[in-house]
Motif scaffolding. Structure first.
Motif, PDB file in Angstrom:
ATOM      1  N   SER A 117     -37.967 -34.558 -53.431  1.00  0.00           N
ATOM      2  CA  SER A 117     -39.197 -34.125 -52.757  1.00  0.00           C
ATOM      3  C   SER A 117     -40.108 -35.324 -52.568  1.00  0.00           C
ATOM      4  CB  SER A 117     -39.932 -33.053 -53.562  1.00  0.00           C
ATOM      5  OG  SER A 117     -39.249 -31.816 -53.532  1.00  0.00           O
ATOM      6  N   TYR A 118     -40.603 -35.496 -51.345  1.00  0.00           N
ATOM      7  CA  TYR A 118     -41.537 -36.566 -51.011  1.00  0.00           C
ATOM      8  C   TYR A 118     -42.829 -35.914 -50.512  1.00  0.00           C
ATOM      9  CZ  TYR A 118     -37.193 -39.231 -51.057  1.00  0.00           C
ATOM     10  OH  TYR A 118     -35.980 -39.780 -51.420  1.00  0.00           O
ATOM     11  N   PHE A 119     -43.955 -36.346 -51.045  1.00  0.00           N
ATOM     12  CA  PHE A 119     -45.235 -35.695 -50.774  1.00  0.00           C
ATOM     13  C   PHE A 119     -46.182 -36.625 -50.021  1.00  0.00           C
ATOM     14  CE2 PHE A 119     -43.426 -33.958 -54.643  1.00  0.00           C
ATOM     15  CZ  PHE A 119     -43.549 -32.589 -54.483  1.00  0.00           C
ATOM     16  N   ARG A 120     -46.885 -36.059 -49.060  1.00  0.00           N
ATOM     17  CA  ARG A 120     -47.972 -36.782 -48.404  1.00  0.00           C
ATOM     18  C   ARG A 120     -49.084 -35.785 -48.093  1.00  0.00           C
ATOM     19  NH1 ARG A 120     -44.083 -36.438 -44.308  1.00  0.00           N
ATOM     20  NH2 ARG A 120     -44.753 -35.272 -42.468  1.00  0.00           N
ATOM     21  N   SER A 121     -50.285 -36.290 -47.967  1.00  0.00           N
ATOM     22  CA  SER A 121     -51.415 -35.431 -47.636  1.00  0.00           C
ATOM     23  C   SER A 121     -51.177 -34.783 -46.279  1.00  0.00           C
ATOM     24  CB  SER A 121     -52.708 -36.250 -47.618  1.00  0.00           C
ATOM     25  OG  SER A 121     -53.831 -35.412 -47.452  1.00  0.00           O
ATOM     26  N   ALA A 122     -51.381 -33.470 -46.207  1.00  0.00           N
ATOM     27  CA  ALA A 122     -50.993 -32.703 -45.020  1.00  0.00           C
ATOM     28  C   ALA A 122     -51.662 -33.231 -43.761  1.00  0.00           C
ATOM     29  CB  ALA A 122     -51.335 -31.227 -45.211  1.00  0.00           C
ATOM     30  N   SER A 123     -50.870 -33.290 -42.682  1.00  0.00           N
ATOM     31  CA  SER A 123     -51.406 -33.771 -41.408  1.00  0.00           C
ATOM     32  C   SER A 123     -52.459 -32.837 -40.857  1.00  0.00           C
ATOM     33  CB  SER A 123     -50.272 -33.941 -40.393  1.00  0.00           C
ATOM     34  OG  SER A 123     -49.567 -32.723 -40.230  1.00  0.00           O
ATOM     35  N   GLU A 124     -52.370 -31.553 -41.264  1.00  0.00           N
ATOM     36  CA  GLU A 124     -53.391 -30.582 -40.876  1.00  0.00           C
ATOM     37  C   GLU A 124     -53.960 -29.950 -42.139  1.00  0.00           C
ATOM     38  OE1 GLU A 124     -52.033 -27.757 -38.042  1.00  0.00           O
ATOM     39  OE2 GLU A 124     -51.194 -29.259 -36.685  1.00  0.00           O
ATOM     40  N   THR A 145     -56.566 -33.646 -47.507  1.00  0.00           N
ATOM     41  CA  THR A 145     -57.796 -34.370 -47.814  1.00  0.00           C
ATOM     42  C   THR A 145     -57.780 -35.781 -47.237  1.00  0.00           C
ATOM     43  OG1 THR A 145     -56.841 -35.056 -49.936  1.00  0.00           O
ATOM     44  CG2 THR A 145     -58.197 -33.062 -49.929  1.00  0.00           C
ATOM     45  N   GLU A 146     -56.584 -36.393 -47.135  1.00  0.00           N
ATOM     46  CA  GLU A 146     -56.423 -37.722 -46.532  1.00  0.00           C
ATOM     47  C   GLU A 146     -55.175 -37.681 -45.657  1.00  0.00           C
ATOM     48  OE1 GLU A 146     -57.178 -41.073 -49.458  1.00  0.00           O
ATOM     49  OE2 GLU A 146     -56.857 -39.390 -50.830  1.00  0.00           O
ATOM     50  N   PRO A 147     -55.237 -37.028 -44.521  1.00  0.00           N
ATOM     51  CA  PRO A 147     -54.040 -36.769 -43.723  1.00  0.00           C
ATOM     52  C   PRO A 147     -53.138 -37.991 -43.566  1.00  0.00           C
ATOM     53  CG  PRO A 147     -55.936 -35.720 -42.722  1.00  0.00           C
ATOM     54  CD  PRO A 147     -56.467 -36.564 -43.849  1.00  0.00           C
ATOM     55  N   GLY A 148     -51.855 -37.790 -43.908  1.00  0.00           N
ATOM     56  CA  GLY A 148     -50.863 -38.841 -43.754  1.00  0.00           C
ATOM     57  C   GLY A 148     -50.680 -39.737 -44.962  1.00  0.00           C
ATOM     58  N   ARG A 149     -51.578 -39.684 -45.940  1.00  0.00           N
ATOM     59  CA  ARG A 149     -51.438 -40.555 -47.107  1.00  0.00           C
ATOM     60  C   ARG A 149     -50.169 -40.192 -47.893  1.00  0.00           C
ATOM     61  NH1 ARG A 149     -54.984 -40.697 -52.733  1.00  0.00           N
ATOM     62  NH2 ARG A 149     -53.484 -42.016 -53.846  1.00  0.00           N
ATOM     63  N   GLU A 150     -49.375 -41.218 -48.219  1.00  0.00           N
ATOM     64  CA  GLU A 150     -48.156 -41.010 -48.983  1.00  0.00           C
ATOM     65  C   GLU A 150     -48.464 -41.006 -50.478  1.00  0.00           C
ATOM     66  OE1 GLU A 150     -45.239 -40.378 -47.704  1.00  0.00           O
ATOM     67  OE2 GLU A 150     -45.631 -40.835 -45.591  1.00  0.00           O
ATOM     68  N   PHE A 151     -48.057 -39.947 -51.164  1.00  0.00           N
ATOM     69  CA  PHE A 151     -48.240 -39.871 -52.609  1.00  0.00           C
ATOM     70  C   PHE A 151     -47.006 -40.349 -53.382  1.00  0.00           C
ATOM     71  CE2 PHE A 151     -51.214 -36.471 -51.181  1.00  0.00           C
ATOM     72  CZ  PHE A 151     -52.382 -37.010 -51.701  1.00  0.00           C
ATOM     73  N   GLY A 152     -45.835 -40.280 -52.756  1.00  0.00           N
ATOM     74  CA  GLY A 152     -44.601 -40.660 -53.431  1.00  0.00           C
ATOM     75  C   GLY A 152     -43.678 -39.475 -53.595  1.00  0.00           C
ATOM     76  N   GLY A 153     -42.546 -39.732 -54.241  1.00  0.00           N
ATOM     77  CA  GLY A 153     -41.569 -38.665 -54.415  1.00  0.00           C
ATOM     78  C   GLY A 153     -40.674 -38.889 -55.614  1.00  0.00           C
ATOM     79  N   PHE A 154     -39.853 -37.900 -55.881  1.00  0.00           N
ATOM     80  CA  PHE A 154     -38.935 -37.983 -57.013  1.00  0.00           C
ATOM     81  C   PHE A 154     -37.634 -37.291 -56.666  1.00  0.00           C
ATOM     82  CE2 PHE A 154     -40.926 -33.887 -57.533  1.00  0.00           C
ATOM     83  CZ  PHE A 154     -39.946 -33.066 -58.081  1.00  0.00           C
ATOM     84  N   GLN A 155     -36.603 -37.633 -57.405  1.00  0.00           N
ATOM     85  CA  GLN A 155     -35.304 -37.005 -57.266  1.00  0.00           C
ATOM     86  C   GLN A 155     -34.870 -36.436 -58.607  1.00  0.00           C
ATOM     87  OE1 GLN A 155     -32.811 -40.263 -55.789  1.00  0.00           O
ATOM     88  NE2 GLN A 155     -32.778 -39.263 -53.796  1.00  0.00           N
ATOM     89  N   VAL A 156     -34.086 -35.377 -58.527  1.00  0.00           N
ATOM     90  CA  VAL A 156     -33.426 -34.839 -59.712  1.00  0.00           C
ATOM     91  C   VAL A 156     -31.925 -34.888 -59.457  1.00  0.00           C
ATOM     92  CG1 VAL A 156     -33.179 -32.909 -61.306  1.00  0.00           C
ATOM     93  CG2 VAL A 156     -35.371 -33.306 -60.171  1.00  0.00           C
ATOM     94  N   ILE A 157     -31.199 -35.463 -60.396  1.00  0.00           N
ATOM     95  CA  ILE A 157     -29.745 -35.531 -60.341  1.00  0.00           C
ATOM     96  C   ILE A 157     -29.205 -34.416 -61.224  1.00  0.00           C
ATOM     97  CG2 ILE A 157     -27.726 -36.964 -60.836  1.00  0.00           C
ATOM     98  CD1 ILE A 157     -29.807 -39.379 -60.593  1.00  0.00           C
ATOM     99  N   HIS A 158     -28.373 -33.562 -60.646  1.00  0.00           N
ATOM    100  CA  HIS A 158     -27.817 -32.413 -61.360  1.00  0.00           C
ATOM    101  C   HIS A 158     -26.295 -32.576 -61.414  1.00  0.00           C
ATOM    102  CE1 HIS A 158     -31.575 -30.177 -59.983  1.00  0.00           C
ATOM    103  NE2 HIS A 158     -31.395 -31.002 -58.964  1.00  0.00           N
TER     104      HIS A 158
END
Length: 361
Positions: free
Chosen positions: A240-247, A250-263
């Motif tokens: 999952s990769y997260f960024r501030s919603a374009s619509e 609070t800061e449209p387009g800002r990248e927060f980062g992401g993480f992976q889970v290996i199962h």
């Protein structure tokens, strides 16, 4: 997928995770894999070894016996086996028949994982281990961390279905990694030669009240890019990769980062599964305390998955079920099932083709 074909619960000519690297050392580790008791250890030179965990004499478990140098001595009657599985010593007689041996299983190490081949050893090509480059285990800017292993009291196919249909995040994981817009966002499923890929572009989700928001550091509505890969029969990578919603963000387009889970799912028995898990992330990589924060959240979610899979397994065992009802969202799970079924069907064909030759000999 229910019932399984007669005599075929899981494909065997495949690589499965048997253990984490740190679990194998100079002591004997017993683990049941695909219904077979296996004992594992490291030789004095560090080479990993996997042998059948039943003495050829009276079937005493060798994992409860003794390691002497690179040899395993059964603590029932003293039969001793070298790391190839050959019996090299019987206290009561001098001669050891050459046919006295344990089955030895091929092993391979990748990153922190120890992989085992439970099928025909002549086919155990390490090149068939899933492509691990998608996991960002050695990608600059990413931080990997071993999670652990749990034994889920459910058949592995229910857990496969669970991971291949992440719409359940909005409900089963509503208090950890969910977000109500996940379930209403249609996935895009693509077939590749070595994997399935499943993607979702979730728009304007509200996750402020969830633990994942505090860990990643999101604020306000987010757009969430979800990517998943399935390498049949046993490995999943979800991200999952997260960024501030374009619509509405609070800061449209800002990248927060992401993480992976290996199962990593390795069947233990027809109704239990070794569930190996690890994470990688591209945020707060210089803050090791977030390894634990992310691991705890993942463990909470896996515990919920484990319970759900067990409940479904219990219901199937009652019997008398009508046919399963599938929806569009089940496309990835059904494709995943077919990949596993195809692997088993190929093994049945190969076994049938070998029978005349063996009879002729």
């Amino acid at each position: 997928m229910f019932p399984y074909p007669e005599g075929y619960l899981y494909p065997r000519n495949c690589w499965y995770i048997a253990a984490w690297r740190h679990e194998l050392g100079r002591s004997l580790l017993g683990r049941t894999l695909l219904g077979e008791p296996v004992v594992m250890y490291r030789r004095e030179d560090g080479t990993p070894v996997a042998l059948a965990d039943r003495c050829i004499h009276r079937r005493y478990p060798l994992s409860l016996s003794r390691l002497e140098g690179d040899e395993v001595q059964c603590m029932y009657h003293g039969f001793t086996f070298d790391s190839s599985g050959a019996c090299v010593r019987i206290p009561s007689q001098e001669r050891v028949p050459p046919t006295y041996r344990l089955r030895a299983y091929p092993l391979a190490e990748r990153w922190e994982m120890v992989w085992i081949w439970m099928g025909d050893p002549e086919l155990a090509d390490p090149a068939r281990i899933p492509d691990m480059s998608v996991m960002h285990l050695d990608t600059p800017g990413w931080r990997p961390a071993v999670g652990g292993r749990v034994t889920a009291k459910a058949r592995y196919t229910f857990i496969q279905d669970n991971i291949l249909d992440l719409s359940h995040l909005s409900y089963l994981h509503h208090d950890t990694v969910g977000g109500m817009r996940v379930a209403s966002t249609a996935p895009v499923v693509e077939d590749h030669a070595d994997r399935l890929s499943i993607t979702r572009d979730v728009r304007g989700d509200d996750i402020d009240d969830l633990p994942i928001a505090g860990i990643v550091g999101t604020r306000g509505k987010v757009d969430r890019r979800m990517e998943a890969y399935f390498f049949a029969p046993s490995l999943h990578v979800t991200s999952s990769y997260f960024r501030s919603a374009s619509e509405g963000g609070t800061e449209p387009g800002r990248e927060f980062g992401g993480f992976q889970v290996i199962h990593g799912l390795t069947p233990e028995t027809p109704h239990s599964t070794h569930y190996f898990h690890a994470t990688t992330r591209n945020f707060r990589i210089q803050e090791p305390e977030y390894d634990g924060e992310l691991a705890r959240m993942v463990q909470m979610a896996i515990a919920q998955d484990e319970e759900a899979a067990k409940l479904c397994d219990d219901m199937v065992e009652i019997g008398g079920l009508p046919p399963e009802m599938h929806q569009r969202v089940d496309a990835a799970a059904l494709k995943g099932r077919k990949r596993v079924q195809d692997l088993m069907a190929r093994e049945r064909r190969e076994a049938a083709a070998e029978e005349p030759a063996s009879l002729a000999s």
